[in-house]
Design an enzyme around this catalytic site. Structure first.
Site, PDB file in Angstrom:
ATOM      1  N   ASP A 199       0.807  -1.220   0.000  1.00  0.00           N
ATOM      2  CA  ASP A 199       0.000   0.000   0.000  1.00  0.00           C
ATOM      3  C   ASP A 199       0.839   1.268   0.000  1.00  0.00           C
ATOM      4  OD1 ASP A 199       0.925  -0.549   2.561  1.00  0.00           O
ATOM      5  OD2 ASP A 199      -1.052  -0.939   3.394  1.00  0.00           O
TER       6      ASP A 199
ATOM      7  N   ASN B  99      -7.562  -3.244  14.169  1.00  0.00           N
ATOM      8  CA  ASN B  99      -8.949  -3.529  13.798  1.00  0.00           C
ATOM      9  C   ASN B  99      -9.043  -4.713  12.831  1.00  0.00           C
ATOM     10  OD1 ASN B  99      -7.898  -2.478  11.477  1.00  0.00           O
ATOM     11  ND2 ASN B  99      -9.258  -0.700  11.354  1.00  0.00           N
TER      12      ASN B  99
HETATM   13  C1  F6R Z   1       1.619  -1.629   6.093  1.00  0.00           C
HETATM   14  C2  F6R Z   1       0.268  -2.186   6.160  1.00  0.00           C
HETATM   15  C3  F6R Z   1      -0.479  -2.290   7.446  1.00  0.00           C
HETATM   16  C4  F6R Z   1       0.396  -2.695   8.639  1.00  0.00           C
HETATM   17  C5  F6R Z   1      -0.449  -2.790   9.920  1.00  0.00           C
HETATM   18  C6  F6R Z   1       0.417  -3.086  11.135  1.00  0.00           C
HETATM   19  O1  F6R Z   1       2.107  -1.630   4.777  1.00  0.00           O
HETATM   20  O2  F6R Z   1      -0.258  -2.539   5.163  1.00  0.00           O
HETATM   21  O3  F6R Z   1      -1.521  -3.207   7.282  1.00  0.00           O
HETATM   22  O4  F6R Z   1       1.000  -3.922   8.373  1.00  0.00           O
HETATM   23  O5  F6R Z   1      -1.115  -1.578  10.132  1.00  0.00           O
HETATM   24  O6  F6R Z   1       1.299  -2.012  11.333  1.00  0.00           O
HETATM   25  P1  F6R Z   1       2.434  -2.043  12.454  1.00  0.00           P
HETATM   26  O7  F6R Z   1       3.444  -3.060  12.024  1.00  0.00           O
HETATM   27  O8  F6R Z   1       3.025  -0.651  12.442  1.00  0.00           O
HETATM   28  O9  F6R Z   1       1.771  -2.401  13.736  1.00  0.00           O
END
Ligand code: F6R
Length: 240
Positions: free
Chosen positions: A67, A136
């Site tokens: 993303d 979430n």
């Molecule tokens: C990042 C993404 C998100 C993260 C998720 C967890 O490219 O697509 O889905 O993997 O928000 O983020 P962290 O690792 O910062 O807890």
């Protein structure tokens, strides 16, 4: 889904690094799916170390990130392109053109989504996709309620996701309200998926993933329908 429990974030990162390196070293033209965020930062450091130790080369690897924020350029330190350049791409032997991330500055966002989807298909899909888990249940930026049949698309980010990511910005007001993300169906087309879950702040989400039903209200639950998913979690993430 297979669950592997590691002692802490360091061990989790080490295990994920081994799986990635084995994949990269065993295929002639591997395609990796990558994530940003806090969870994989240590993993990327370890991949760089392995490259410096000549255990792995990335010259034959293609990558696709999950993303990108809409409206942030690659020079913006908060963009995911910047994150990836900084944390991995510029520090190993990737050359321009091997690393793909949706272009959040595209003037036609829908066309950009289609272009990205086509690039993944042209690469014969992702061999190994790394995912993190949102509080979430989001995967990529597929927020609760996203249809399981989505391809790469533009999303409106939930307030809770913008709050969680505000730590990377000066204030929540600066967190973009939209992003481009691979869709759930796009992610499920990956041949193998590794979900990294670390820390007690993810315990509730992991508990729901492991014990709850498959539902569009909790996007990560769709991973139960994939034939090759490994969750690598640390002990803190299982403390509930
Ligand atoms: C990042 C993404 C998100 C993260 C998720 C967890 O490219 O697509 O889905 O993997 O928000 O983020 P962290 O690792 O910062 O807890």
């Amino acid at each position: 889904m297979k669950l592997v429990v590691m002692k802490n974030h360091e061990e989790l990162s080490k295990h994920a690094c081994e799986l990635i390196i084995n994949k990269v070293n065993s295929l002639s033209s591997p395609v990796l799916g990558l994530a940003t965020g806090s969870t994989p930062e240590r993993l990327y450091e370890m991949m760089i170390d392995k490259y410096n130790q000549k255990v792995v080369s990335f010259s034959h690897v293609k990558t696709f990130n999950l993303d990108e924020y809409v409206g942030l350029s690659e020079n913006d330190t908060k963009s995911y392109r910047y994150y990836m350049n900084h944390h991995l791409f510029s520090q190993v032997n990737f050359t321009k053109g091997q690393n793909h991330i949706p272009n959040g500055m595209a003037s036609h966002l829908e066309q950009e989504c289609q272009r990205y989807e086509q690039l993944i298909a042209d690469a014969c899909h992702i061999d190994l996709q790394i995912l993190g888990l949102g509080h979430n249940g989001h995967i990529g930026f597929n927020e609760p309620g996203t249809s399981f049949s989505t391809r790469t698309h533009v999303v409106d980010l939930e307030r809770s996701t913008r709050e969680a990511n505000a730590r990377f910005f000066e204030s929540i007001k600066e967190v973009p309200t939209q992003a481009i993300t691979m869709g759930i169906e796009t992610i499920l087309q990956s041949k193998q998926i590794i979900l990294l879950v670390s820390g007690e702040q993810k315990a509730k989400a992991l508990h729901r993933l492991l014990n709850g039903e498959v539902s569009e209200d909790f996007p990560a639950s769709v991973l139960k329908r994939h034939h090759d998913v490994t969750i690598i979690a640390d002990e803190a993430a299982l403390q509930l």
